[in-house]
Design a protein around this motif. Structure first.
Motif, PDB file in Angstrom:
ATOM      1  N   VAL A  40       0.839  -1.194   0.000  1.00 25.33           N
ATOM      2  CA  VAL A  40       0.000   0.000   0.000  1.00 25.33           C
ATOM      3  C   VAL A  40       0.875   1.246   0.000  1.00 25.33           C
ATOM      4  N   VAL A  41       0.461   2.235  -0.799  1.00 29.21           N
ATOM      5  CA  VAL A  41       1.056   3.568  -0.745  1.00 29.21           C
ATOM      6  C   VAL A  41       0.041   4.462  -0.049  1.00 29.21           C
ATOM      7  N   GLN A  42       0.470   5.114   1.018  1.00 27.62           N
ATOM      8  CA  GLN A  42      -0.404   6.017   1.765  1.00 27.62           C
ATOM      9  C   GLN A  42       0.095   7.443   1.568  1.00 27.62           C
ATOM     10  N   VAL A  43      -0.790   8.320   1.092  1.00 24.51           N
ATOM     11  CA  VAL A  43      -0.455   9.719   0.833  1.00 24.51           C
ATOM     12  C   VAL A  43      -1.295  10.560   1.792  1.00 24.51           C
ATOM     13  N   SER A  44      -0.641  11.460   2.533  1.00 19.44           N
ATOM     14  CA  SER A  44      -1.380  12.270   3.499  1.00 19.44           C
ATOM     15  C   SER A  44      -0.955  13.731   3.431  1.00 19.44           C
ATOM     16  N   LEU A  60      -6.219  12.166   3.377  1.00 18.05           N
ATOM     17  CA  LEU A  60      -5.545  10.873   3.436  1.00 18.05           C
ATOM     18  C   LEU A  60      -6.056   9.970   2.321  1.00 18.05           C
ATOM     19  N   LEU A  61      -5.146   9.470   1.501  1.00 17.87           N
ATOM     20  CA  LEU A  61      -5.471   8.527   0.432  1.00 17.87           C
ATOM     21  C   LEU A  61      -4.603   7.290   0.601  1.00 17.87           C
ATOM     22  N   ARG A  62      -5.214   6.112   0.441  1.00 19.07           N
ATOM     23  CA  ARG A  62      -4.482   4.839   0.493  1.00 19.07           C
ATOM     24  C   ARG A  62      -4.673   4.135  -0.839  1.00 19.07           C
ATOM     25  N   TYR A  63      -3.562   3.840  -1.509  1.00 21.34           N
ATOM     26  CA  TYR A  63      -3.597   3.164  -2.800  1.00 21.34           C
ATOM     27  C   TYR A  63      -3.093   1.744  -2.608  1.00 21.34           C
ATOM     28  N   ASP A  64      -4.006   0.784  -2.727  1.00 21.58           N
ATOM     29  CA  ASP A  64      -3.681  -0.634  -2.631  1.00 21.58           C
ATOM     30  C   ASP A  64      -3.166  -1.067  -4.001  1.00 21.58           C
ATOM     31  N   LEU A  65      -1.876  -1.323  -4.104  1.00 21.48           N
ATOM     32  CA  LEU A  65      -1.263  -1.622  -5.402  1.00 21.48           C
ATOM     33  C   LEU A  65      -1.754  -2.945  -5.981  1.00 21.48           C
ATOM     34  N   ALA A  66      -1.908  -3.964  -5.152  1.00 17.08           N
ATOM     35  CA  ALA A  66      -2.329  -5.278  -5.642  1.00 17.08           C
ATOM     36  C   ALA A  66      -3.762  -5.246  -6.157  1.00 17.08           C
ATOM     37  N   ALA A  67      -4.644  -4.561  -5.451  1.00 17.79           N
ATOM     38  CA  ALA A  67      -6.056  -4.496  -5.839  1.00 17.79           C
ATOM     39  C   ALA A  67      -6.340  -3.349  -6.802  1.00 17.79           C
ATOM     40  N   ASP A  68      -5.362  -2.443  -6.994  1.00 19.44           N
ATOM     41  CA  ASP A  68      -5.538  -1.252  -7.824  1.00 19.44           C
ATOM     42  C   ASP A  68      -6.759  -0.459  -7.347  1.00 19.44           C
ATOM     43  N   ARG A  69      -6.800  -0.212  -6.025  1.00 17.43           N
ATOM     44  CA  ARG A  69      -7.939   0.458  -5.404  1.00 17.43           C
ATOM     45  C   ARG A  69      -7.452   1.588  -4.513  1.00 17.43           C
ATOM     46  N   ILE A  70      -8.163   2.721  -4.583  1.00 15.39           N
ATOM     47  CA  ILE A  70      -7.846   3.879  -3.750  1.00 15.39           C
ATOM     48  C   ILE A  70      -8.982   4.076  -2.758  1.00 15.39           C
ATOM     49  N   THR A  71      -8.633   4.269  -1.485  1.00 10.78           N
ATOM     50  CA  THR A  71      -9.622   4.642  -0.479  1.00 10.78           C
ATOM     51  C   THR A  71      -9.223   5.996   0.091  1.00 10.78           C
ATOM     52  N   ALA A  72     -10.230   6.784   0.429  1.00 10.38           N
ATOM     53  CA  ALA A  72      -9.989   8.143   0.895  1.00 10.38           C
ATOM     54  C   ALA A  72     -10.701   8.375   2.212  1.00 10.38           C
ATOM     55  N   SER A  73     -10.088   9.226   3.052  1.00  9.20           N
ATOM     56  CA  SER A  73     -10.718   9.650   4.295  1.00  9.20           C
ATOM     57  C   SER A  73     -10.152  11.000   4.681  1.00  9.20           C
TER      58      SER A  73
END
Length: 86
Positions: A40-44, A60-73
């Motif tokens: 995971v790459v976490q950008v804050s 805060l953004l989390r980019y799950d590299l394996a799933a190619d999914r971004i979650t935001a909070s």
């Protein structure tokens, strides 16, 4: 091989090269962390991630590299821009 890599900056930037068909993912924020165990790459801090004309920003953004999914909070909400041609 470190388990965690941290970059601080104003802004710190990261480029993730995906397949030729999927292009590149660009991230920037005040802090970028790569968490190897989670892939995971976490950008804050004024976080922004863009890919092929689409973007997402939040505190805060989390980019799950394996799933190619971004979650935001974050307290300031989430902003998304989607390129309709993409």
């Amino acid at each position: 091989n470190p388990e965690r890599v941290v970059a601080d900056g104003k802004p710190a930037r990261i480029l993730v090269e995906k397949s030729a068909a999927d292009g590149e993912v660009l991230g920037q924020g005040n802090r970028i962390e790569y968490l190897r165990a989670d892939d995971v790459v976490q950008v804050s801090g004024e976080a922004l991630i863009t890919n092929e004309g689409n973007s997402m920003s939040s505190s805060l953004l989390r980019y799950d590299l394996a799933a190619d999914r971004i979650t935001a909070s974050g307290q300031d909400g989430v902003k998304m821009t989607i390129d309709p041609s993409g």
